[in-house]
Design a protein around this motif. Structure first.
Motif, PDB file in Angstrom:
ATOM      1  N   LYS A  16       0.822  -1.084   0.135  1.00  0.00           N
ATOM      2  CA  LYS A  16      -0.071   0.034  -0.023  1.00  0.00           C
ATOM      3  C   LYS A  16       0.796   1.341  -0.082  1.00  0.00           C
ATOM      4  O   LYS A  16       1.797   1.296   0.890  1.00  0.00           O
ATOM      5  CB  LYS A  16      -0.863   0.064   1.151  1.00  0.00           C
ATOM      6  CG  LYS A  16      -1.936  -1.118   1.343  1.00  0.00           C
ATOM      7  CD  LYS A  16      -2.860  -1.043   2.430  1.00  0.00           C
ATOM      8  CE  LYS A  16      -3.748  -2.242   2.299  1.00  0.00           C
ATOM      9  NZ  LYS A  16      -5.094  -2.284   2.225  1.00  0.00           N
ATOM     10  N   THR A  18       0.940   5.666  -1.023  1.00  0.00           N
ATOM     11  CA  THR A  18       0.094   7.068  -1.096  1.00  0.00           C
ATOM     12  C   THR A  18       0.313   7.531  -2.572  1.00  0.00           C
ATOM     13  O   THR A  18       0.905   6.791  -3.329  1.00  0.00           O
ATOM     14  CB  THR A  18       0.905   7.931  -0.186  1.00  0.00           C
ATOM     15  OG1 THR A  18       1.967   8.363  -0.886  1.00  0.00           O
ATOM     16  CG2 THR A  18       1.019   7.623   1.252  1.00  0.00           C
ATOM     17  N   ASP A  19      -0.465   8.491  -2.861  1.00  0.00           N
ATOM     18  CA  ASP A  19      -0.546   8.978  -3.978  1.00  0.00           C
ATOM     19  C   ASP A  19       0.593   9.775  -4.506  1.00  0.00           C
ATOM     20  O   ASP A  19       0.627  10.571  -5.649  1.00  0.00           O
ATOM     21  CB  ASP A  19      -1.881   9.841  -4.125  1.00  0.00           C
ATOM     22  CG  ASP A  19      -3.055   9.097  -4.237  1.00  0.00           C
ATOM     23  OD1 ASP A  19      -3.162   7.774  -4.506  1.00  0.00           O
ATOM     24  OD2 ASP A  19      -4.182   9.372  -3.810  1.00  0.00           O
ATOM     25  N   GLU A  20       1.569   9.930  -3.922  1.00  0.00           N
ATOM     26  CA  GLU A  20       2.949  10.626  -4.259  1.00  0.00           C
ATOM     27  C   GLU A  20       3.704   9.762  -5.242  1.00  0.00           C
ATOM     28  O   GLU A  20       3.530   8.452  -4.948  1.00  0.00           O
ATOM     29  CB  GLU A  20       3.638  11.169  -3.107  1.00  0.00           C
ATOM     30  CG  GLU A  20       2.830  11.965  -1.932  1.00  0.00           C
ATOM     31  CD  GLU A  20       3.553  12.009  -0.858  1.00  0.00           C
ATOM     32  OE1 GLU A  20       3.453  13.387  -0.212  1.00  0.00           O
ATOM     33  OE2 GLU A  20       4.076  11.243  -0.274  1.00  0.00           O
ATOM     34  N   ARG A  52       1.716   6.378 -15.805  1.00  0.00           N
ATOM     35  CA  ARG A  52       0.955   7.178 -14.753  1.00  0.00           C
ATOM     36  C   ARG A  52      -0.622   7.702 -15.378  1.00  0.00           C
ATOM     37  O   ARG A  52      -0.685   7.609 -16.725  1.00  0.00           O
ATOM     38  CB  ARG A  52       1.722   8.613 -14.750  1.00  0.00           C
ATOM     39  CG  ARG A  52       3.217   8.360 -14.318  1.00  0.00           C
ATOM     40  CD  ARG A  52       3.638   9.781 -14.164  1.00  0.00           C
ATOM     41  NE  ARG A  52       5.333   9.653 -14.151  1.00  0.00           N
ATOM     42  CZ  ARG A  52       5.722   9.767 -13.033  1.00  0.00           C
ATOM     43  NH1 ARG A  52       5.032  10.012 -11.889  1.00  0.00           N
ATOM     44  NH2 ARG A  52       7.087   9.659 -12.682  1.00  0.00           N
ATOM     45  N   MET A  77      -4.413   0.734 -10.222  1.00  0.00           N
ATOM     46  CA  MET A  77      -4.701   2.053  -9.878  1.00  0.00           C
ATOM     47  C   MET A  77      -4.070   1.983  -8.311  1.00  0.00           C
ATOM     48  O   MET A  77      -4.223   2.934  -7.411  1.00  0.00           O
ATOM     49  CB  MET A  77      -6.090   1.979  -9.662  1.00  0.00           C
ATOM     50  CG  MET A  77      -6.893   2.291 -11.217  1.00  0.00           C
ATOM     51  SD  MET A  77      -6.067   3.374 -12.360  1.00  0.00           S
ATOM     52  CE  MET A  77      -6.470   4.783 -11.603  1.00  0.00           C
ATOM     53  N   ARG A  78      -3.634   0.741  -7.705  1.00  0.00           N
ATOM     54  CA  ARG A  78      -2.951   0.720  -6.459  1.00  0.00           C
ATOM     55  C   ARG A  78      -1.860   1.611  -6.173  1.00  0.00           C
ATOM     56  O   ARG A  78      -1.333   1.487  -5.176  1.00  0.00           O
ATOM     57  CB  ARG A  78      -2.688  -0.796  -6.118  1.00  0.00           C
ATOM     58  CG  ARG A  78      -4.021  -1.419  -6.250  1.00  0.00           C
ATOM     59  CD  ARG A  78      -3.768  -2.994  -5.911  1.00  0.00           C
ATOM     60  NE  ARG A  78      -5.073  -3.711  -6.097  1.00  0.00           N
ATOM     61  CZ  ARG A  78      -5.307  -4.961  -6.118  1.00  0.00           C
ATOM     62  NH1 ARG A  78      -4.094  -5.582  -6.109  1.00  0.00           N
ATOM     63  NH2 ARG A  78      -6.306  -5.531  -5.974  1.00  0.00           N
ATOM     64  N   ALA A  79      -1.166   2.302  -7.221  1.00  0.00           N
ATOM     65  CA  ALA A  79       0.042   3.109  -7.006  1.00  0.00           C
ATOM     66  C   ALA A  79      -0.067   4.239  -8.144  1.00  0.00           C
ATOM     67  O   ALA A  79      -0.751   3.893  -9.180  1.00  0.00           O
ATOM     68  CB  ALA A  79       1.089   2.363  -7.218  1.00  0.00           C
ATOM     69  N   PRO A  80       0.568   5.128  -7.815  1.00  0.00           N
ATOM     70  CA  PRO A  80       0.483   6.322  -8.888  1.00  0.00           C
ATOM     71  C   PRO A  80       1.385   6.100 -10.041  1.00  0.00           C
ATOM     72  O   PRO A  80       1.083   6.867 -10.941  1.00  0.00           O
ATOM     73  CB  PRO A  80       0.776   7.774  -8.013  1.00  0.00           C
ATOM     74  CG  PRO A  80       1.525   7.331  -6.902  1.00  0.00           C
ATOM     75  CD  PRO A  80       1.103   5.892  -6.758  1.00  0.00           C
ATOM     76  N   TYR A 152       5.294  -1.254  -8.784  1.00  0.00           N
ATOM     77  CA  TYR A 152       4.434  -0.005  -8.464  1.00  0.00           C
ATOM     78  C   TYR A 152       5.123   0.779  -7.274  1.00  0.00           C
ATOM     79  O   TYR A 152       5.797   0.412  -6.507  1.00  0.00           O
ATOM     80  CB  TYR A 152       3.132  -0.775  -7.661  1.00  0.00           C
ATOM     81  CG  TYR A 152       2.113  -1.566  -8.497  1.00  0.00           C
ATOM     82  CD1 TYR A 152       2.708  -2.413  -9.680  1.00  0.00           C
ATOM     83  CD2 TYR A 152       0.914  -1.484  -8.321  1.00  0.00           C
ATOM     84  CE1 TYR A 152       1.774  -2.956 -10.418  1.00  0.00           C
ATOM     85  CE2 TYR A 152      -0.058  -2.098  -8.947  1.00  0.00           C
ATOM     86  CZ  TYR A 152       0.274  -2.867 -10.018  1.00  0.00           C
ATOM     87  OH  TYR A 152      -0.804  -3.433 -10.829  1.00  0.00           O
ATOM     88  N   GLY A 154       4.880   4.749  -5.257  1.00  0.00           N
ATOM     89  CA  GLY A 154       4.377   5.661  -4.693  1.00  0.00           C
ATOM     90  C   GLY A 154       4.839   5.977  -3.166  1.00  0.00           C
ATOM     91  O   GLY A 154       5.894   5.458  -2.956  1.00  0.00           O
TER      92      GLY A 154
END
Length: 180
Positions: A16, A18-20, A52, A77-80, A152, A154
């Motif tokens: 898991k 974050t969106d960064e 991306r 979609m689990r990572a930016p 992945y 983030g």
């Protein structure tokens, strides 16, 4: 201990994130470092594809198509940032195909290590669909290429307590050559 040894011992997968994500320019620096892996004949039998935004949705549709489903898989979609790792084989009798794939895998591993050391959360995702026609087409793979999976990437989420990956008992995996 050395910086590389400390980084390798501390590395873990971050399922898991974050969106960064690192910028394209930052990614290029990380790839330049990862590209220094041992590479017999300096063939560079690899390339990376940066996914991306909407690229991840197109990949989600290709994954579902490969699995015989409609719609869009949520997996990408689990990572930016997803980095597709592609083995790009050269026809040469001096460097076998397996060795070229090992170089591409080595680039992926070193890239994951330098990303982790720089503070990014990374995990490597594979699956049967990496070899599917729909996913290969979505990535624009050529006949001499295979998708090995995706990194992945983030931000590392804040944790109240850091989790530790269980260490490896090296004595179980190192032996001497048998005597004849």
């Amino acid at each position: 201990m050395s910086g590389a040894l400390d980084a390798a011992l501390a590395r873990r997968s971050w399922s898991k994130v974050t969106d960064e994500a690192p910028t394209h320019e930052e990614l290029l620096d990380f790839v330049a470092a990862a590209g220094r892996v041992a590479d017999h004949k300096s063939l560079h039998p690899w390339r990376l594809i940066e996914l991306r935004g909407a690229d991840r949705q197109r990949l989600g549709r290709a994954i579902n198509k490969a699995e015989g489903d409609k719609g869009t898989s949520s997996k990408p979609m689990r990572a930016p940032l997803l980095i597709a790792v592609v083995a790009s084989y050269s026809k040469t009798h001096k460097v076998p195909r397996w060795e070229q794939e090992a170089v591409a895998s080595g680039v992926a591993h070193v890239l994951s290590l330098v990303l982790d050391e720089a503070g990014w959360g990374v995990f490597w995702r594979t699956g049967d669909y990496t070899r599917s026609k729909a996913v290969a087409k979505a990535h624009g793979l050529k006949k001499n290429e295979e998708l090995l999976g995706w990194l992945y990437v983030g931000g590392k989420p804040k944790r109240s307590r850091p989790t530790r990956r269980k260490g490896v008992d090296a004595t179980r995996f190192v032996s001497r050559m048998p005597k004849s």
